[in-house]
Design a protein around this motif. Structure first.
Motif, PDB file in Angstrom:
ATOM      1  N   LEU A  19      88.345   5.919   6.927  1.00  0.00           N
ATOM      2  CA  LEU A  19      87.800   6.612   5.760  1.00  0.00           C
ATOM      3  C   LEU A  19      88.664   7.801   5.358  1.00  0.00           C
ATOM      4  N   HIS A  20      89.284   8.390   6.348  1.00  0.00           N
ATOM      5  CA  HIS A  20      90.112   9.568   6.097  1.00  0.00           C
ATOM      6  C   HIS A  20      91.331   9.205   5.251  1.00  0.00           C
ATOM      7  N   MET A  21      91.789   7.967   5.408  1.00  0.00           N
ATOM      8  CA  MET A  21      92.995   7.537   4.695  1.00  0.00           C
ATOM      9  C   MET A  21      92.727   7.271   3.216  1.00  0.00           C
ATOM     10  N   LEU A  22      91.461   7.138   2.877  1.00  0.00           N
ATOM     11  CA  LEU A  22      91.125   6.844   1.479  1.00  0.00           C
ATOM     12  C   LEU A  22      90.944   8.129   0.690  1.00  0.00           C
ATOM     13  N   ARG A  23      91.206   8.009  -0.601  1.00  0.00           N
ATOM     14  CA  ARG A  23      90.918   9.154  -1.451  1.00  0.00           C
ATOM     15  C   ARG A  23      89.398   9.165  -1.678  1.00  0.00           C
ATOM     16  N   PRO A  24      88.729  10.265  -1.340  1.00  0.00           N
ATOM     17  CA  PRO A  24      87.268  10.237  -1.475  1.00  0.00           C
ATOM     18  C   PRO A  24      86.818  10.078  -2.927  1.00  0.00           C
ATOM     19  N   ALA A  25      85.721   9.350  -3.109  1.00  0.00           N
ATOM     20  CA  ALA A  25      85.213   9.108  -4.468  1.00  0.00           C
ATOM     21  C   ALA A  25      84.786  10.419  -5.124  1.00  0.00           C
ATOM     22  N   SER A  26      84.364  11.373  -4.302  1.00  0.00           N
ATOM     23  CA  SER A  26      83.958  12.678  -4.847  1.00  0.00           C
ATOM     24  C   SER A  26      84.656  13.777  -4.056  1.00  0.00           C
ATOM     25  N   PRO A  27      85.102  14.836  -4.736  1.00  0.00           N
ATOM     26  CA  PRO A  27      85.707  15.948  -3.992  1.00  0.00           C
ATOM     27  C   PRO A  27      84.670  16.689  -3.147  1.00  0.00           C
ATOM     28  N   GLU A  77      69.944  13.345   2.752  1.00  0.00           N
ATOM     29  CA  GLU A  77      69.500  14.584   2.071  1.00  0.00           C
ATOM     30  C   GLU A  77      70.696  15.489   1.765  1.00  0.00           C
ATOM     31  N   ARG A  78      71.639  15.530   2.688  1.00  0.00           N
ATOM     32  CA  ARG A  78      72.817  16.379   2.494  1.00  0.00           C
ATOM     33  C   ARG A  78      73.622  15.850   1.295  1.00  0.00           C
ATOM     34  N   TYR A  79      73.718  14.522   1.221  1.00  0.00           N
ATOM     35  CA  TYR A  79      74.443  13.888   0.105  1.00  0.00           C
ATOM     36  C   TYR A  79      73.750  14.219  -1.219  1.00  0.00           C
ATOM     37  N   ARG A  80      72.441  14.030  -1.215  1.00  0.00           N
ATOM     38  CA  ARG A  80      71.702  14.287  -2.451  1.00  0.00           C
ATOM     39  C   ARG A  80      71.885  15.738  -2.898  1.00  0.00           C
ATOM     40  N   ALA A  81      71.816  16.670  -1.939  1.00  0.00           N
ATOM     41  CA  ALA A  81      71.953  18.089  -2.280  1.00  0.00           C
ATOM     42  C   ALA A  81      73.352  18.376  -2.838  1.00  0.00           C
ATOM     43  N   ALA A  82      74.379  17.816  -2.168  1.00  0.00           N
ATOM     44  CA  ALA A  82      75.758  18.080  -2.602  1.00  0.00           C
ATOM     45  C   ALA A  82      76.008  17.502  -3.994  1.00  0.00           C
ATOM     46  N   MET A  83      75.522  16.276  -4.212  1.00  0.00           N
ATOM     47  CA  MET A  83      75.767  15.598  -5.494  1.00  0.00           C
ATOM     48  C   MET A  83      74.942  16.231  -6.619  1.00  0.00           C
ATOM     49  N   THR A  84      73.754  16.690  -6.275  1.00  0.00           N
ATOM     50  CA  THR A  84      72.908  17.314  -7.299  1.00  0.00           C
ATOM     51  C   THR A  84      73.524  18.639  -7.741  1.00  0.00           C
ATOM     52  N   SER A  85      73.984  19.430  -6.780  1.00  0.00           N
ATOM     53  CA  SER A  85      74.496  20.747  -7.185  1.00  0.00           C
ATOM     54  C   SER A  85      75.809  20.618  -7.957  1.00  0.00           C
ATOM     55  N   SER A  86      76.563  19.531  -7.716  1.00  0.00           N
ATOM     56  CA  SER A  86      77.816  19.373  -8.468  1.00  0.00           C
ATOM     57  C   SER A  86      77.595  18.655  -9.804  1.00  0.00           C
ATOM     58  N   GLY A  87      76.378  18.152 -10.018  1.00  0.00           N
ATOM     59  CA  GLY A  87      76.076  17.432 -11.260  1.00  0.00           C
ATOM     60  C   GLY A  87      76.448  15.951 -11.192  1.00  0.00           C
ATOM     61  N   GLU A  88      77.041  15.532 -10.064  1.00  0.00           N
ATOM     62  CA  GLU A  88      77.481  14.136  -9.962  1.00  0.00           C
ATOM     63  C   GLU A  88      76.337  13.137  -9.817  1.00  0.00           C
ATOM     64  N   PHE A  89      75.217  13.624  -9.296  1.00  0.00           N
ATOM     65  CA  PHE A  89      74.064  12.744  -9.098  1.00  0.00           C
ATOM     66  C   PHE A  89      73.594  12.177 -10.444  1.00  0.00           C
ATOM     67  N   GLU A  90      73.358  13.082 -11.393  1.00  0.00           N
ATOM     68  CA  GLU A  90      72.896  12.659 -12.719  1.00  0.00           C
ATOM     69  C   GLU A  90      73.981  11.878 -13.447  1.00  0.00           C
ATOM     70  N   GLU A  91      75.210  12.330 -13.276  1.00  0.00           N
ATOM     71  CA  GLU A  91      76.337  11.683 -13.933  1.00  0.00           C
ATOM     72  C   GLU A  91      76.447  10.218 -13.504  1.00  0.00           C
ATOM     73  N   LYS A  92      76.305   9.995 -12.202  1.00  0.00           N
ATOM     74  CA  LYS A  92      76.399   8.637 -11.663  1.00  0.00           C
ATOM     75  C   LYS A  92      75.289   7.760 -12.240  1.00  0.00           C
ATOM     76  N   ARG A  93      74.085   8.311 -12.296  1.00  0.00           N
ATOM     77  CA  ARG A  93      72.966   7.529 -12.844  1.00  0.00           C
ATOM     78  C   ARG A  93      73.191   7.190 -14.318  1.00  0.00           C
ATOM     79  N   LYS A  94      73.752   8.141 -15.054  1.00  0.00           N
ATOM     80  CA  LYS A  94      74.011   7.873 -16.475  1.00  0.00           C
ATOM     81  C   LYS A  94      75.027   6.746 -16.614  1.00  0.00           C
ATOM     82  N   LYS A  95      76.086   6.840 -15.804  1.00  0.00           N
ATOM     83  CA  LYS A  95      77.121   5.795 -15.854  1.00  0.00           C
ATOM     84  C   LYS A  95      76.547   4.439 -15.468  1.00  0.00           C
ATOM     85  N   GLN A  96      75.702   4.440 -14.440  1.00  0.00           N
ATOM     86  CA  GLN A  96      75.098   3.177 -13.995  1.00  0.00           C
ATOM     87  C   GLN A  96      74.214   2.585 -15.096  1.00  0.00           C
ATOM     88  N   ALA A  97      73.468   3.449 -15.796  1.00  0.00           N
ATOM     89  CA  ALA A  97      72.584   2.953 -16.858  1.00  0.00           C
ATOM     90  C   ALA A  97      73.416   2.327 -17.982  1.00  0.00           C
TER      91      ALA A  97
END
Ligand code: GDP
Length: 334
Positions: free
Chosen positions: A228-236, A261-281
């Motif tokens: 996993l370390h060798m991959l570019r992470p999907a989110s910074p 929960e940690r993922y949800r908190a990190a993604m929510t505070s960066s705005g990526e959580f909502e962004e991902k859902r919008k893209k998925q929709a």
């Protein structure tokens, strides 16, 4: 017109009652709604779309987690252990599945009654087997809609299980907030996932069955971390963690959920959580447009009439595929 039907968009009295019952958290109403969603009858489909439209304002509050792993990785044992842990922590969970092979085999993941027996008995859990609607697209479509219905019924955790074969992982990753890979603690397995490009879509890797050989599990964790370390992470803002669990011994459930929960908190505070859902929709809308166009094309009478001869001519080399496609597509123009 019967008394209980009104204009095109309005719900019939029966379906309004269904919506009210789903919103009140009645499992039977939810099951009925999903049956409507999964039905191939066009009148059922029309009703399902109206019911979903009425439920839509009440969706979106759950966390959606995809769980994938090869058969035997321990998915059902894990979901049962996690599910019971979640219920004890005060959650209500719905377990759905995407298994396009179920229409071929006749059975499906989650279809077997003996799976997740304990979880099935709990009121706070709603378990639904994979729809056997044929193509992966069709199955995914219905699972997405079922997910919305479950959210409207008040389930705050949605787990979507899928088998670790074919394209189903990518499809499920496209409908959830977080995608989890359940792995066996051996290197061969890791290589499989890496080869198939699944590692890129994993937000969390859980090595299951650590009780069997803790040493091998530690090696597997280290290998996974390295991969996993060798991959570019999907989110910074997120590096997919690798944790060890034992579904059989019910160990690691709190750690697992803490990562979610940690993922949800990190993604929510960066705005990526909502962004991902919008893209998925939006991606969902486009995939429906594509399948709708495909159907429109296939059902068009002139296309239907000219397709056999044109196909033959393409096969014989009498007309180029491009010219034939152009000719057929021209029938769609009004
Ligand atoms: P699935 O095909 O991925 O749903 O896998 P199952 O949940 O049916 O598990 C396959 C087998 O592995 C079953 O015999 C389980 O009892 C066993 N199993 C699952 N999790 C564990 C675990 O953590 N430790 C051990 N020792 N066995 C497990």
């Amino acid at each position: 017109m019967p008394a209980n039907t009104t204009s095109a968009d309005a719900l019939s009295l029966v379906d309004q009652q269904l919506v009210d019952n789903v919103l009140a958290g009645q499992r039977r109403a939810l099951a009925k709604t999903i049956t409507l969603i999964e039905s191939t009858r066009s009148d059922h489909q029309q009703r399902a779309q109206k019911v979903l439209a009425a439920l839509l304002p009440h969706t979106g509050r759950a966390i959606r987690v995809g769980i994938s792993g090869v058969p035997g990785a321990g998915k059902s044992t894990f979901i049962e252990a996690l599910g019971i842990w979640l219920i004890e922590a005060g959650h209500q969970l719905a377990v759905l599945a995407v298994d396009p092979s179920s229409s071929v085999s006749g059975g499906s993941i989650l279809g077997d009654k003996t799976r997740m027996e304990l979880l099935c008995q709990r009121e706070q859990a709603f378990i639904r087997p994979s729809p056997s609607a044929g193509s992966l697209g069709g199955v995914a479509e219905k699972t997405r809609e079922a997910m919305l219905a479950c959210e409207a019924a008040g389930y705050d955790v949605i787990l979507v299980e899928t088998v670790g074969v074919g394209q189903s992982e990518t499809t499920v990753a496209g409908m959830v907030d977080m995608f989890v890979l359940l792995q066996l603690p051996n290197a061969g397995d890791d290589l499989q996932a890496i080869k198939k490009g699944i590692v890129e879509i994993a937000d969390l890797v859980a090595i299951n069955k650590v009780d069997i050989d803790p040493k091998a599990a530690a090696v597997a964790r280290a290998q996974w971390k390295q991969a996993l370390h060798m991959l570019r992470p999907a989110s910074p803002n997120w590096r997919p963690p690798v944790i060890g669990v034992s579904a059989l011994k019910k160990e690691g459930m709190a750690d697992f959920w803490a990562e979610i929960e940690r993922y949800r908190a990190a993604m929510t505070s960066s705005g990526e959580f909502e962004e991902k859902r919008k893209k998925q929709a939006l991606a969902w809308m486009w995939s429906m447009i594509e399948s709708g166009l495909h159907q429109l094309f296939r059902n068009h009478p002139s296309i239907h009439a000219s397709l056999p001869a044109l196909s033959q001519n393409v096969a014989k080399g009498l007309i180029t595929p491009g010219a034939a496609a152009k000719k057929l597509l021209a029938y769609l123009k009004v």
